[in-house]
Design an enzyme around this catalytic site. Sequence first.
Site, PDB file in Angstrom:
ATOM      1  N   LEU A   1       0.816  -1.210   0.000  1.00  0.00           N
ATOM      2  CA  LEU A   1       0.000   0.000   0.000  1.00  0.00           C
ATOM      3  C   LEU A   1       0.855   1.267   0.000  1.00  0.00           C
ATOM      4  CD1 LEU A   1      -2.779   1.442   0.337  1.00  0.00           C
ATOM      5  CD2 LEU A   1      -2.482   1.176   2.815  1.00  0.00           C
TER       6      LEU A   1
ATOM      7  N   ARG B   1      -3.256  -3.511  13.295  1.00  0.00           N
ATOM      8  CA  ARG B   1      -2.872  -2.696  14.451  1.00  0.00           C
ATOM      9  C   ARG B   1      -2.908  -3.490  15.749  1.00  0.00           C
ATOM     10  NH1 ARG B   1      -6.209   2.452  11.977  1.00  0.00           N
ATOM     11  NH2 ARG B   1      -4.478   3.190  10.683  1.00  0.00           N
TER      12      ARG B   1
ATOM     13  N   LEU C   1      20.106  -0.543  32.956  1.00  0.00           N
ATOM     14  CA  LEU C   1      21.345  -1.280  32.696  1.00  0.00           C
ATOM     15  C   LEU C   1      22.524  -0.346  32.456  1.00  0.00           C
ATOM     16  CD1 LEU C   1      19.236  -3.649  32.272  1.00  0.00           C
ATOM     17  CD2 LEU C   1      20.930  -4.599  30.706  1.00  0.00           C
TER      18      LEU C   1
ATOM     19  N   GLU D   1       1.749   0.352  10.291  1.00  0.00           N
ATOM     20  CA  GLU D   1       0.312   0.153  10.499  1.00  0.00           C
ATOM     21  C   GLU D   1      -0.345   1.405  11.072  1.00  0.00           C
ATOM     22  OE1 GLU D   1       1.788  -2.336   9.411  1.00  0.00           O
ATOM     23  OE2 GLU D   1       1.193  -4.197  10.381  1.00  0.00           O
TER      24      GLU D   1
ATOM     25  N   THR E   1       1.073   5.574  12.128  1.00  0.00           N
ATOM     26  CA  THR E   1       1.875   6.204  13.173  1.00  0.00           C
ATOM     27  C   THR E   1       1.012   6.540  14.391  1.00  0.00           C
ATOM     28  OG1 THR E   1       1.449   8.422  12.337  1.00  0.00           O
ATOM     29  CG2 THR E   1       3.361   7.265  11.419  1.00  0.00           C
TER      30      THR E   1
ATOM     31  N   GLU F   1       0.578   9.378  15.531  1.00  0.00           N
ATOM     32  CA  GLU F   1      -0.185  10.569  15.189  1.00  0.00           C
ATOM     33  C   GLU F   1      -1.464  10.213  14.434  1.00  0.00           C
ATOM     34  OE1 GLU F   1       3.747  11.482  16.362  1.00  0.00           O
ATOM     35  OE2 GLU F   1       3.118  10.181  14.725  1.00  0.00           O
TER      36      GLU F   1
END
Length: 389
Positions: A128, A245, A340, A365, A367, A369
């Site tokens: 896509l 998602r 660590l 998938e 962002t 935003e």
Amino acid sequence: MSVVWEPSLGEEAIRWRDAAAALTTQFFAPLADEIDQVQRYPEEHLPKLLESGVGGMFIPKEYGGGGSSLVALAAVTETIATGCASTAAIMAAYSLGAFPVLLGGTEEQKQALLGGLARRGEAVNFALSERGAGSDAAAVTAIAVREGDGWRIRGEKCWLGNGGHSKHFIVFARTGPEGERNNITGFLVPRETPGAVVDFYEDKMGIRGTTTTNLKVDVWVPHESIVGVEGHGLKLALSTLNVGRIVVAAQALGIAICSFREASRFATERKTFGKSIIDHQGIGFMLANAATKLSAARMMLYEAARAYDNGQDVSVLGAMAKLYASEVSHDVCDDAVQILAGRGYVKPNIVERCYRDQRITEIYEGTSEIQRMVLARAVKKEVLLNAER
């Protein structure tokens, strides 16, 4: 009782999760550092995924798959990601490519493509995104025009997860004038189609065991190659992403749990000023916050997966799960590196690898935003609907 909330899974999901855990412990996790360092696709993992049925677990049984629920797929993806995020990403790419066929494919397409994935591990790719059409998926510039009894497709796709090892591509292209509604269509393009060229492999920050590629097409395909309904490809793509998602949320959560476990172990064993560093509030509170956030993210993830399995609309809940799980993963992995300290910053180290692997879950998938945009629109829609009552 685990400090991090554990979902209550049914027998089916437990069976799949346990199978994935065995594979991860024995095969996937031991190679995770090596495939990350040299950016090598783990070919040896593919037969394990195929023979165990895990690779095609979400494919309906009538096409040779396991017929699993989305809850089970989430549990498996999370489990694999705790050992090797790259292998979990390969699993996520399998499902992302298969779901357009599941949701919109013809019976012939399902038999060929889903059966090929479940029985032979022949991956389908979701093509896509473009350089100028990522978040704005409706802005794709790839074009398909009628030519004889088929279609001529010209364009370029990018960020194809698992693109270097996919046998088929579902290419989304404009089939109507720019700016019109319902002007995008999905087309099945086999890899060996003349004019289909995988010409570039990305050098990535994380999930370096996957092959993320570029695809150029100047191909002719028959009319029967359309996946779904002509002109309604964007709707099919977005419906696929609603599922994707949730799978990415599981991947993000698995990476975070990996970091959390390593940081917790280190903080308990490492001593400064006469006591374990987990007993210093600065460190102990980081881990307390991490356990709480991970529990909340897990609850949201599995609720979203159950809602999908129950036939509910998950466009909002899936966006929430993906947004929250990926950003919790960011925070947990960041804190693990801090805990660590110098050890967490140098290679090879589990938390250093997780820190890089996690970052993509806030991007692909959709962002963070875009997830917030989806949710803001849902809030607005609800307000307007309530006002009309």
